[in-house]
Design a protein around this motif. Structure first.
Motif, short mmCIF file in Angstrom:
data_model
loop_
_atom_site.label_atom_id
_atom_site.label_comp_id
_atom_site.label_asym_id
_atom_site.label_seq_id
_atom_site.Cartn_x
_atom_site.Cartn_y
_atom_site.Cartn_z
N LEU A 22 0.93 -1.27 -0.15
CA LEU A 22 -0.47 -0.13 0.14
C LEU A 22 0.80 1.45 0.23
O LEU A 22 0.71 1.87 -0.23
CB LEU A 22 -0.35 0.08 1.19
N GLN A 23 2.37 1.36 0.88
CA GLN A 23 2.81 2.51 0.43
C GLN A 23 4.05 2.56 -0.70
O GLN A 23 3.69 3.93 -1.20
CB GLN A 23 4.48 2.21 1.95
N VAL A 24 3.64 1.62 -1.64
CA VAL A 24 4.60 1.69 -2.78
C VAL A 24 3.21 2.41 -3.82
O VAL A 24 3.74 2.41 -4.25
CB VAL A 24 5.23 0.22 -3.39
N ILE A 25 1.59 1.76 -3.80
CA ILE A 25 1.03 1.76 -5.26
C ILE A 25 0.70 3.05 -5.60
O ILE A 25 0.98 4.00 -6.81
CB ILE A 25 -0.04 1.71 -5.34
N SER A 26 0.60 4.64 -5.08
CA SER A 26 0.55 5.78 -4.66
C SER A 26 1.50 6.24 -4.76
O SER A 26 1.08 7.37 -6.16
CB SER A 26 0.07 6.72 -3.40
N ARG A 27 3.17 5.98 -5.00
CA ARG A 27 4.26 6.42 -5.18
C ARG A 27 4.44 5.80 -6.49
O ARG A 27 5.54 6.68 -7.13
CB ARG A 27 5.13 5.80 -4.48
N PHE A 28 3.47 5.11 -6.93
CA PHE A 28 4.01 5.06 -8.87
C PHE A 28 2.66 6.08 -9.67
O PHE A 28 2.75 6.02 -10.58
CB PHE A 28 4.24 3.64 -9.03
N GLY A 29 1.92 6.00 -8.18
CA GLY A 29 0.16 6.64 -9.46
C GLY A 29 -0.62 6.26 -9.25
O GLY A 29 -1.65 6.58 -10.14
N LEU A 30 -1.14 5.07 -8.55
CA LEU A 30 -2.00 4.07 -8.65
C LEU A 30 -2.96 4.03 -7.82
O LEU A 30 -2.43 4.77 -6.60
CB LEU A 30 -1.19 2.18 -8.76
N THR A 31 -3.98 3.84 -8.28
CA THR A 31 -5.30 4.42 -6.72
C THR A 31 -5.84 2.67 -6.77
O THR A 31 -6.21 1.71 -7.43
CB THR A 31 -6.44 5.35 -7.36
N LEU A 32 -6.37 2.34 -5.46
CA LEU A 32 -7.72 1.15 -5.36
C LEU A 32 -8.91 1.68 -6.38
O LEU A 32 -8.96 2.31 -6.81
CB LEU A 32 -7.30 1.31 -3.81
N GLY A 33 -9.03 -0.17 -6.53
CA GLY A 33 -10.19 -0.43 -7.04
C GLY A 33 -9.70 -0.90 -8.47
O GLY A 33 -9.81 -1.57 -9.72
N PHE A 34 -8.75 -2.16 -8.07
CA PHE A 34 -7.82 -2.63 -8.79
C PHE A 34 -8.75 -4.32 -9.49
O PHE A 34 -8.61 -4.99 -11.34
CB PHE A 34 -6.59 -3.61 -8.11
N GLY A 35 -10.52 -4.46 -8.98
CA GLY A 35 -10.92 -5.39 -9.20
C GLY A 35 -10.11 -6.82 -9.05
O GLY A 35 -9.26 -6.90 -8.54
N ASP A 36 -10.34 -7.55 -10.43
CA ASP A 36 -9.04 -8.51 -10.40
C ASP A 36 -8.42 -8.30 -11.14
O ASP A 36 -7.21 -9.38 -11.86
CB ASP A 36 -10.31 -9.93 -10.92
N HIS A 37 -7.78 -8.00 -11.42
CA HIS A 37 -6.71 -7.03 -12.98
C HIS A 37 -5.71 -7.27 -11.82
O HIS A 37 -4.72 -7.09 -10.92
CB HIS A 37 -7.13 -5.75 -13.07
N THR A 38 -4.32 -8.33 -13.53
CA THR A 38 -3.19 -8.73 -12.44
C THR A 38 -2.35 -7.16 -12.55
O THR A 38 -3.24 -6.51 -13.20
CB THR A 38 -2.60 -9.01 -14.12
N VAL A 39 -1.04 -7.43 -12.08
CA VAL A 39 -0.08 -6.45 -12.24
C VAL A 39 0.59 -5.74 -13.12
O VAL A 39 0.18 -4.87 -13.38
CB VAL A 39 1.48 -6.58 -11.09
N SER A 40 0.30 -7.01 -14.15
CA SER A 40 0.54 -6.12 -16.16
C SER A 40 -0.46 -5.20 -15.99
O SER A 40 -0.20 -4.48 -16.51
CB SER A 40 1.07 -7.41 -16.69
N GLU A 41 -1.82 -5.61 -15.91
CA GLU A 41 -3.07 -4.68 -16.38
C GLU A 41 -3.28 -3.61 -15.77
O GLU A 41 -3.32 -2.68 -16.32
CB GLU A 41 -4.46 -5.82 -16.37
N THR A 42 -2.55 -3.75 -14.10
CA THR A 42 -3.00 -2.51 -13.83
C THR A 42 -1.79 -1.24 -13.92
O THR A 42 -2.45 -0.56 -14.53
CB THR A 42 -3.43 -2.68 -12.36
N CYS A 43 -0.91 -1.84 -14.36
CA CYS A 43 0.25 -1.02 -14.50
C CYS A 43 0.26 -0.62 -15.85
O CYS A 43 0.37 0.34 -16.37
CB CYS A 43 1.68 -1.30 -14.62
N LEU A 44 -0.02 -1.55 -16.29
CA LEU A 44 -0.29 -0.49 -18.52
C LEU A 44 -1.61 -0.41 -18.72
O LEU A 44 -1.26 1.33 -19.54
CB LEU A 44 -0.87 -2.11 -19.23
N ALA A 45 -2.96 -0.16 -17.39
CA ALA A 45 -3.09 1.28 -17.54
C ALA A 45 -3.54 2.42 -17.30
O ALA A 45 -4.16 3.16 -17.86
CB ALA A 45 -4.69 0.35 -16.59
N ALA A 46 -2.31 2.22 -16.27
CA ALA A 46 -1.93 3.62 -15.29
C ALA A 46 -0.55 3.68 -16.37
O ALA A 46 -0.01 5.57 -15.67
CB ALA A 46 -1.63 3.22 -14.13
#
Length: 246
Positions: A22-46
């Protein structure tokens, strides 16, 4: 889960597996609400570099114990790592430390007659200022140097990442020492009274901040440093190819 997180792991699963993510995701500009998306899918979308994200979260998961820094650096984006480090600085200086200070003021008796409370607050403010100066130096000097290096801007041959970070490395140890002393003062000498639960909560925040700050500094001293040294070597090799007689 497996020893290392992978791009095919679901983002929600790795956060539940290790709350420190949780300390990492916001520092990469990611936000909660990932659903069932994978790391790859989440990072690609953001628009986040997935190998760099995984390098950081796996570094944190292993508590910085890694023997293959060269292989990790090979796969990551130095730009993405720098953005992560800058956001980490903003988190500590603009959010985490001010939030703890507000809670600390509520937990202790700040009246003029309470010298221990005055000492604790003074010590905390000095520590927070020290963190601010430390991270400001990184942003203005170390990160500026690396940004110029990535752009191919010529710098003085007498300047390199080791010289810029030599004294700075000692500052990392000093920050850890200062925070340890602050916790010790509170634990040993401050009578909690009716605010015991709140002050205990402050101490928990300090312990978690210490862990987070140590991990941040260790990442800079290892993963980030290795990536910059590799870039310096590449630039030097390019310069030799362009000017073989020098």
């Amino acid at each position: 889960m497996s020893e290392k997180y992978k791009e095919t792991d679901r983002m929600g699963d790795i956060i539940c597996d290790d709350y420190r993510i949780l300390q990492v995701i916001s520092r990469f500009g990611l936000t909660l609400g990932f659903g069932d998306h994978t790391v790859s899918e989440t990072c690609l979308a953001a628009g986040v570099d997935a190998p760099t994200f995984l390098a950081v979260v796996n570094f944190i998961r292993s508590n910085g114990r890694t023997s293959n820094l060269s292989d990790i650096v090979e796969s990551l984006s130095l730009t993405a790592l720098m953005n992560y480090l800058r956001r980490s600085h903003d988190y500590f200086v603009k959010f985490r430390l001010p939030a703890i200070r507000r809670k600390l003021i509520e937990a202790i008796d700040c009246s003029a007659r309470n010298q221990i409370a005055f000492l604790i607050l003074k010590f905390y403010d000095e520590f927070a200022s020290e963190v601010g100066r430390h991270m400001d130096y990184e942003d203005k000097h170390i990160h500026t140097y690396v940004t110029d290096l990535m752009k191919g801007v010529k710098t003085s041959p007498d300047v390199n990442i080791h010289k810029l970070s030599h004294q700075h490395h000692d500052n990392h140890a000093q920050l850890e020492k200062s925070l340890s002393e602050l916790k010790s003062i509170i634990i040993k000498y401050y009578p909690t009274g009716s605010n015991a639960q709140l002050l205990n909560d402050v101490l928990i925040d300090l312990f978690m901040t210490e862990e987070d700050l140590f991990s941040h500094c260790h990442l800079e001293d290892t993963l980030f440093l290795e990536a910059v040294v590799r870039l310096e070597d590449e630039r030097q090799e390019q310069a030799r190819e362009e000017n073989p007689q020098t």
